[in-house]
Design an enzyme around this catalytic site. Structure first.
Site, PDB file in Angstrom:
ATOM      1  N   ASN A  85      27.401  63.726  50.345  1.00 25.79           N
ATOM      2  CA  ASN A  85      27.251  62.575  51.234  1.00 25.79           C
ATOM      3  C   ASN A  85      28.332  62.486  52.311  1.00 25.79           C
ATOM      4  OD1 ASN A  85      26.619  59.562  51.825  1.00 25.79           O
ATOM      5  ND2 ASN A  85      28.715  59.492  51.030  1.00 25.79           N
ATOM      6  N   TYR A 148      26.982  66.485  66.322  1.00 24.83           N
ATOM      7  CA  TYR A 148      26.587  65.799  65.072  1.00 24.83           C
ATOM      8  C   TYR A 148      25.174  66.240  64.675  1.00 24.83           C
ATOM      9  CZ  TYR A 148      25.363  61.975  61.873  1.00 24.83           C
ATOM     10  OH  TYR A 148      24.958  61.255  60.777  1.00 24.83           O
ATOM     11  N   LYS A 152      23.798  68.435  61.292  1.00 25.15           N
ATOM     12  CA  LYS A 152      22.795  67.968  60.325  1.00 25.15           C
ATOM     13  C   LYS A 152      21.568  68.895  60.319  1.00 25.15           C
ATOM     14  CE  LYS A 152      25.032  64.250  58.905  1.00 25.15           C
ATOM     15  NZ  LYS A 152      25.612  64.193  57.570  1.00 25.15           N
ATOM     16  N   THR A 183      26.606  50.684  58.029  1.00 24.47           N
ATOM     17  CA  THR A 183      27.764  51.139  57.241  1.00 24.47           C
ATOM     18  C   THR A 183      28.972  51.152  58.174  1.00 24.47           C
ATOM     19  OG1 THR A 183      27.698  53.500  57.788  1.00 24.47           O
ATOM     20  CG2 THR A 183      26.253  52.783  55.978  1.00 24.47           C
TER      21      THR A 183
HETATM   22  P1  NAD Z   1      30.922  55.841  55.879  1.00 28.67           P
HETATM   23  O1  NAD Z   1      31.906  56.152  56.949  1.00 28.67           O
HETATM   24  O2  NAD Z   1      30.862  54.466  55.329  1.00 28.67           O
HETATM   25  O3  NAD Z   1      31.068  56.853  54.668  1.00 28.67           O
HETATM   26  C1  NAD Z   1      31.389  58.209  54.858  1.00 28.67           C
HETATM   27  C2  NAD Z   1      32.195  58.642  53.672  1.00 28.67           C
HETATM   28  O4  NAD Z   1      32.533  60.038  53.823  1.00 28.67           O
HETATM   29  C3  NAD Z   1      33.518  57.882  53.570  1.00 28.67           C
HETATM   30  O5  NAD Z   1      33.797  57.624  52.222  1.00 28.67           O
HETATM   31  C4  NAD Z   1      34.526  58.882  54.139  1.00 28.67           C
HETATM   32  O6  NAD Z   1      35.827  58.685  53.661  1.00 28.67           O
HETATM   33  C5  NAD Z   1      33.913  60.181  53.621  1.00 28.67           C
HETATM   34  N1  NAD Z   1      34.435  61.352  54.317  1.00 28.67           N
HETATM   35  C6  NAD Z   1      34.459  61.593  55.647  1.00 28.67           C
HETATM   36  N2  NAD Z   1      35.058  62.761  55.883  1.00 28.67           N
HETATM   37  C7  NAD Z   1      35.419  63.261  54.669  1.00 28.67           C
HETATM   38  C8  NAD Z   1      36.091  64.432  54.254  1.00 28.67           C
HETATM   39  N3  NAD Z   1      36.536  65.335  55.136  1.00 28.67           N
HETATM   40  N4  NAD Z   1      36.287  64.635  52.943  1.00 28.67           N
HETATM   41  C9  NAD Z   1      35.853  63.724  52.040  1.00 28.67           C
HETATM   42  N5  NAD Z   1      35.246  62.596  52.366  1.00 28.67           N
HETATM   43  C10 NAD Z   1      35.027  62.362  53.681  1.00 28.67           C
HETATM   44  O7  NAD Z   1      29.516  56.236  56.509  1.00 28.67           O
HETATM   45  P2  NAD Z   1      28.039  56.364  55.906  1.00 28.67           P
HETATM   46  O8  NAD Z   1      27.153  55.851  56.967  1.00 28.67           O
HETATM   47  O9  NAD Z   1      27.941  55.817  54.537  1.00 28.67           O
HETATM   48  O10 NAD Z   1      27.884  57.965  55.898  1.00 28.67           O
HETATM   49  C11 NAD Z   1      27.500  58.723  54.781  1.00 28.67           C
HETATM   50  C12 NAD Z   1      26.656  59.887  55.240  1.00 28.67           C
HETATM   51  O11 NAD Z   1      25.458  59.367  55.818  1.00 28.67           O
HETATM   52  C13 NAD Z   1      27.278  60.767  56.317  1.00 28.67           C
HETATM   53  O12 NAD Z   1      27.035  62.123  55.998  1.00 28.67           O
HETATM   54  C14 NAD Z   1      26.525  60.376  57.582  1.00 28.67           C
HETATM   55  O13 NAD Z   1      26.478  61.422  58.525  1.00 28.67           O
HETATM   56  C15 NAD Z   1      25.160  60.060  57.011  1.00 28.67           C
HETATM   57  N6  NAD Z   1      24.302  59.208  57.831  1.00 28.67           N
HETATM   58  C16 NAD Z   1      24.665  57.936  58.155  1.00 28.67           C
HETATM   59  C17 NAD Z   1      23.830  57.167  58.931  1.00 28.67           C
HETATM   60  C18 NAD Z   1      24.185  55.751  59.329  1.00 28.67           C
HETATM   61  O14 NAD Z   1      23.531  55.225  60.219  1.00 28.67           O
HETATM   62  N7  NAD Z   1      25.161  55.125  58.690  1.00 28.67           N
HETATM   63  C19 NAD Z   1      22.606  57.690  59.390  1.00 28.67           C
HETATM   64  C20 NAD Z   1      22.258  58.998  59.039  1.00 28.67           C
HETATM   65  C21 NAD Z   1      23.114  59.744  58.259  1.00 28.67           C
END
Ligand code: NAD
Length: 251
Positions: A85, A148, A152, A183
């Protein structure tokens, strides 16, 4: 409801957003949950709130992944669910893409994801489920997201190949493509709040369900794919996006 009793789950980036909500749900459904993240303070706080185990590891650093796997192995022996994740969102227009930004974003979202699987593989049980957190950006031309989106798209391509290679071991691997989800990720982009609010309003208008997703909604799909209810599903991708990927040209 998908039962996850007797399953051990690892969630990278489990201290925030989608990872945090998923840790909470998998635990509620009976799994023994381990979260990992970069910041010791934030991981400790989240692990205490959730009542799960927390370890520190930056997924872009292979030595830290080795240490994480060793800790999980010493603690649980092996795992049944791996939620890949951890990820970052660093927008930049083409023409302003720096090598540093490219390496950082690819290093976490793509290299980090692949090596999370690679390093955990020796302790992943037969019949396990790996879920890769991708994005609908993999299929869109949204401005400022070239790196980005590519990170993905690469992850989705990897997921398909991994599915065929891991099938003989009974390991399933799938990818989720969320649309915009509420988030903290957007607040970490460095964009000014006003610009973020404009972005959110414009985005919401384009989503047929007219709202952002919630982390808990993504967690429910992860819980399903992690469970034996999804035993015939591998190499698949799920859009979970309020319909934005079928967004009409006119709203
Ligand atoms: P978030 O920022 O709340 O969570 C991301 C998490 O990843 C955090 O805990 C952060 O500390 C951790 N992280 C980042 N870089 C890291 C590293 N190098 N090593 C270990 N941990 C690391 O954001 P989120 O929205 O919950 O994102 C989670 C996933 O969902 C991501 O992969 C993001 O690309 C994907 N995503 C998010 C959305 C959105 O709209 N929020 C949409 C599509 C995909």
């Amino acid at each position: 409801m998908s039962d996850l009793k007797n399953k051990v789950a690892v969630i990278t980036g489990g201290n925030s957003g989608i990872g945090y909500a998923t840790a909470k749900l998998l635990k509620q459904r009976g799994a023994s949950v381990i979260i990992s993240g970069r910041s010791e303070e934030r991981v400790k706080k989240a692990a205490a709130e959730l009542g799960v185990t927390g370890y520190i590891a930056d997924v872009s650093k292979l030595d830290q992944l080795d240490k994480l796997v060793a800790e999980v192995k010493a603690d649980k022996g092996s795992i049944d669910i791996l939620f890949v994740n951890a990820g970052i969102f660093t927008p930049a227009p083409i023409g302003q893409i720096s090598e540093e930004m490219f390496d950082h974003q690819m290093g976490i979202n793509f290299k980090g994801a692949i090596f999370t699987v690679e390093k955990f593989l020796p302790i992943i049980n037969e019949g396990a489920s790996i879920i890769n957190l991708s994005s609908i950006n993999a299929y869109t031309g949204m401005p400022n997201t070239a790196v980005y989106a590519a990170s993905k798209a690469a992850l989705n391509s990897y997921t398909r190949t991994a599915a065929t290679e891991l099938a003989p071991k009974g390991i399933r691997i799938n990818a989720l493509n969320p649309g915009p989800v509420e988030t903290p990720i957007f607040g970490k982009t460095g964009m000014p709040e006003e610009q973020l609010n404009q972005f959110a309003a414009a985005m919401q208008e384009r989503i047929p369900l007219k709202r952002f997703g919630k982390a808990e909604e993504i967690a429910k799909l992860v819980a399903f794919l992690a469970s034996d209810d999804a035993s015939f599903i591998t190499g698949s991708e799920y859009n979970i996006d309020g319909g934005i990927s079928v967004n009409p040209l006119l709203t």
